[in-house]
Design a protein around this motif. Structure first.
Motif, PDB file in Angstrom:
ATOM      1  N   ILE B 161       0.870  -1.184   0.000  1.00  0.00           N
ATOM      2  CA  ILE B 161       0.000   0.000   0.000  1.00  0.00           C
ATOM      3  C   ILE B 161       0.905   1.231   0.000  1.00  0.00           C
ATOM      4  O   ILE B 161       1.841   1.306   0.801  1.00  0.00           O
ATOM      5  CB  ILE B 161      -0.895   0.053   1.262  1.00  0.00           C
ATOM      6  N   ILE B 162       0.655   2.142  -0.906  1.00  0.00           N
ATOM      7  CA  ILE B 162       1.452   3.371  -0.998  1.00  0.00           C
ATOM      8  C   ILE B 162       0.528   4.567  -0.861  1.00  0.00           C
ATOM      9  O   ILE B 162      -0.482   4.655  -1.558  1.00  0.00           O
ATOM     10  CB  ILE B 162       2.213   3.420  -2.344  1.00  0.00           C
ATOM     11  N   ASP B 163       0.881   5.477   0.045  1.00  0.00           N
ATOM     12  CA  ASP B 163       0.080   6.688   0.224  1.00  0.00           C
ATOM     13  C   ASP B 163       1.017   7.889   0.253  1.00  0.00           C
ATOM     14  O   ASP B 163       1.795   8.052   1.190  1.00  0.00           O
ATOM     15  CB  ASP B 163      -0.734   6.593   1.524  1.00  0.00           C
ATOM     16  N   THR B 164       0.945   8.710  -0.782  1.00  0.00           N
ATOM     17  CA  THR B 164       1.790   9.902  -0.872  1.00  0.00           C
ATOM     18  C   THR B 164       0.923  11.170  -0.862  1.00  0.00           C
ATOM     19  O   THR B 164       1.344  12.208  -1.378  1.00  0.00           O
ATOM     20  CB  THR B 164       2.645   9.873  -2.149  1.00  0.00           C
ATOM     21  N   ASP B 167       0.517  13.927  -3.769  1.00  0.00           N
ATOM     22  CA  ASP B 167       1.663  13.917  -4.678  1.00  0.00           C
ATOM     23  C   ASP B 167       1.633  12.662  -5.562  1.00  0.00           C
ATOM     24  O   ASP B 167       2.207  11.628  -5.230  1.00  0.00           O
ATOM     25  CB  ASP B 167       2.959  13.981  -3.859  1.00  0.00           C
ATOM     26  N   GLN B 170       5.053  11.351  -6.906  1.00  0.00           N
ATOM     27  CA  GLN B 170       5.810  10.556  -5.936  1.00  0.00           C
ATOM     28  C   GLN B 170       5.178   9.164  -5.801  1.00  0.00           C
ATOM     29  O   GLN B 170       5.889   8.165  -5.653  1.00  0.00           O
ATOM     30  CB  GLN B 170       5.846  11.292  -4.586  1.00  0.00           C
ATOM     31  N   TRP B 173       6.428   7.247  -8.697  1.00  0.00           N
ATOM     32  CA  TRP B 173       7.858   6.976  -8.522  1.00  0.00           C
ATOM     33  C   TRP B 173       8.075   5.770  -7.601  1.00  0.00           C
ATOM     34  O   TRP B 173       8.869   4.861  -7.908  1.00  0.00           O
ATOM     35  CB  TRP B 173       8.520   8.249  -7.986  1.00  0.00           C
ATOM     36  N   LEU B 174       7.346   5.752  -6.474  1.00  0.00           N
ATOM     37  CA  LEU B 174       7.511   4.644  -5.526  1.00  0.00           C
ATOM     38  C   LEU B 174       6.895   3.353  -6.064  1.00  0.00           C
ATOM     39  O   LEU B 174       7.495   2.283  -5.963  1.00  0.00           O
ATOM     40  CB  LEU B 174       6.900   5.008  -4.164  1.00  0.00           C
ATOM     41  N   ARG B 176       6.494   2.525  -9.122  1.00  0.00           N
ATOM     42  CA  ARG B 176       7.349   2.041 -10.222  1.00  0.00           C
ATOM     43  C   ARG B 176       8.548   1.282  -9.645  1.00  0.00           C
ATOM     44  O   ARG B 176       8.940   0.234 -10.159  1.00  0.00           O
ATOM     45  CB  ARG B 176       7.812   3.236 -11.071  1.00  0.00           C
ATOM     46  N   GLY B 177       9.112   1.812  -8.565  1.00  0.00           N
ATOM     47  CA  GLY B 177      10.245   1.140  -7.928  1.00  0.00           C
ATOM     48  C   GLY B 177       9.858  -0.255  -7.453  1.00  0.00           C
ATOM     49  O   GLY B 177      10.605  -1.228  -7.636  1.00  0.00           O
ATOM     50  N   VAL B 178       8.678  -0.372  -6.848  1.00  0.00           N
ATOM     51  CA  VAL B 178       8.217  -1.683  -6.373  1.00  0.00           C
ATOM     52  C   VAL B 178       7.976  -2.607  -7.565  1.00  0.00           C
ATOM     53  O   VAL B 178       8.372  -3.779  -7.559  1.00  0.00           O
ATOM     54  CB  VAL B 178       6.935  -1.534  -5.524  1.00  0.00           C
TER      55      VAL B 178
END
Lengths: 360, 360
Positions: B161-164, B167, B170, B173-174, B176-178
């Motif tokens: 789970i990603i919460d920016t 943004d 960002q 970006w995150l 994509r990295g994962v």
């Protein structure tokens, strides 16, 4: 027995934690300053692992990243507590304590920042018994507690939750990828466990050991006594009872590169008579060789310290010409079982040599 | 008006979605096979955006990754629904529908897999009005709905789970990295929104437009009519009313590399008389130039199709010697406002040329 940690204890703790960082773990000085700022005149309650209620929820907190970046990219200080709160929210449960995941370097300090901010106690134990470069290299994992779900907080309020089930190496791999994209440093909460699980999986009393080591070195210096004898005396009653001088000489060369989110490299130390010791590191010192033969190897501790004052030196602090001694320190049995060696022994770092206890 | 989508519609939808993919978006054929397997004899309810209840929760679902990897790394098929369920759990709310985040390529099919598995309706709208390479390039974001929290599922059950916050760059970006660390492909649920927000921020009726385009091309071939006239006729009543042949020739060269999680490169098409068209792509075709002058540029659609059959060709399908036509298709006003161009216009891709509508 539980005890109170005061701001005055922090410089000694930092010194001991740098020694146990075996060259890595990040510089605890920055962490110390962050704890001091939050703590003020108050104290932090440190729980002995035997005193943690069996069903209490303990959430360890830490910083992850390359030490070479950590010293340049100072955290705001609020990220570790944010990570803890994120994991609490994700689990739908509240932590009764926090704990270090490693007892060396800056990660001896990060849980103290959380404790100072939240009032939670810190458990006197950790999951590495030293510092290691990867999140999967934990006695917690070796003995059945897994890192997932992991909460990762970035300095601009980024929130990431990673859950890879039982696969702690995949958790490390994904969290490392996020940390790299956050600029090289992130703050995490992971390996949530009960008090009973702390007693079954953690290396006990490493926070108090770091404090005792740092204090012993300082007091020996103040009394103009030999700090190396003080280190041996401080370790004798612990699970890390054996310490041996492996080499003495001058730093002749350091090769260092920050790649894939780690600080990797090799240091060469030269004796006046011309013999050389080579130390390979990945954040932490991994193996010390003389003339190609292994003298000490992970998970045992390889600590480079100032030849006179015994001040520990991190890999990023190594400089040409420093006069140093290299100490080998034995690790507890819990870190030397076949399962433990499979997780953080030589093969886990791609080294072909087998583990040989430093005292043998 | 809402309608039912049947398995027989999928090949036409795939063809139309490949055209709207403007060279990228991943090959929808694989997605089509996954939908067919789950759907069987049943149908999928497609909600017109006007029919979505104002407070209904819509959770878009998609695949992210480099198309060059997507065609080699076939998903298990259960990941997109896992991503939706993860986001529901994180939000503590249940979705009433899913929706595409882009209408080109494989992402026209991913929400259909979810719909077939869960019985949820799919909203006939999307956030790109074509395909774009980055998760932040959404009309949703341009008009005030942000992507966070995003749920990302891996093929081995990894959950992230990603919460920016606001943004979205960002977040991209995150995530994509994962995705890179998952091997190049991940499945996501993001941009959760209400029915009211769908109407305020989405490009409407792009699923039905893709189906109409694919059907028109097929029927024209079956009737031995000109498929290019059929494309123009199918687009005329939509928000993409202008289509123009930009170039006709033979593929003379394709330079392609998969870097940073994207397929980047350049195709050169040569006319019999020797003139050349150069098309630069990042997953999708970004800009078409003749003799250095821009002929068409993002966000307008640059579509390479077979010169005879009008079958659309993705960038990874481009081969030396193929006889092709390059079509330029105008985009709706919602995709050409200053805010929209700031998010996915030429400058967002590092192109120095300004946006010039393809019809001018």
């Amino acid at each position: 027995m539980s005890w109170q940690l005061r701001a005055e204890d922090l410089p000694d703790l930092a010194r001991g934690a740098t020694l146990l960082g075996t060259g890595g773990g990040g510089d605890p000085y920055i962490g110390q300053k962050l704890v001091e700022r939050v703590l003020g005149e108050r104290t932090i309650t440190v729980w002995d692992p035997e005193d943690v209620p069996a069903d209490a929820l303990v959430i360890p907190t830490a910083q992850m990243g390359a030490p070479t970046v950590m010293v340049e990219k100072i955290p705001a200080g609020t990220e570790p507590t944010l990570a803890l709160r994120m994991l609490e929210e994700h689990l739908g449960r509240t932590a009764q304590a926090t704990m270090p995941i490693e007892c060396g370097g800056i990660n001896s300090m990060i849980p103290l920042i959380v404790a100072a901010e939240t009032g939670l106690p810190v458990v006197d134990a950790d999951g590495m018994g030293r510092a290691f470069p990867e999140l999967s290299m934990e006695t917690f994992a070796v003995y059945g507690v897994h890192g997932s779900p992991l909460a990762l907080a970035g300095e601009r309020g980024e929130r990431v939750i990673i859950d890879t089930g039982d696969d702690d190496r995949q958790m490390e791999w994904l969290a490392r990828g996020v940390t790299i994209r956050l600029g090289g440093v992130g703050h995490i909460a992971e390996y949530a466990m009960t008090g009973e699980q702390v007693r079954a999986t953690a290396v006990p009393r490493t926070l108090s050991m770091a404090l005792a080591l740092g204090r012993a070195i300082r007091e020996a210096r103040e009394r103009h006594e030999d700090p190396f004898e003080a280190i041996a005396a401080a370790l004798a009653p612990t699970l890390y009872s054996h310490v041996r001088e492996l080499f003495r000489g001058k730093v002749a060369d350091v090769e260092r590169r920050t790649t894939e989110g780690f600080a990797r490299g090799r240091a060469i130390i030269e004796a006046p008579e011309g013999q050389q010791m080579e130390i390979d590191f990945q954040n932490e010192n991994l193996v010390a060789r003389c003339g190609g033969a292994v003298v000490a190897i992970v998970p045992d501790l390889i600590c480079v310290v100032d030849a006179e004052t015994a001040e520990p030196i991190t890999t990023e602090g190594l400089r040409y010409g420093q006069r140093v001694r290299v100490l080998g320190i034995s690790t507890p049995e819990i870190m030397r079982t076949p399962e433990a060696l499979a997780t953080f022994g030589p093969a886990a770092f791609g080294l072909s040599e087998p583990f040989v206890p430093v005292e043998s």
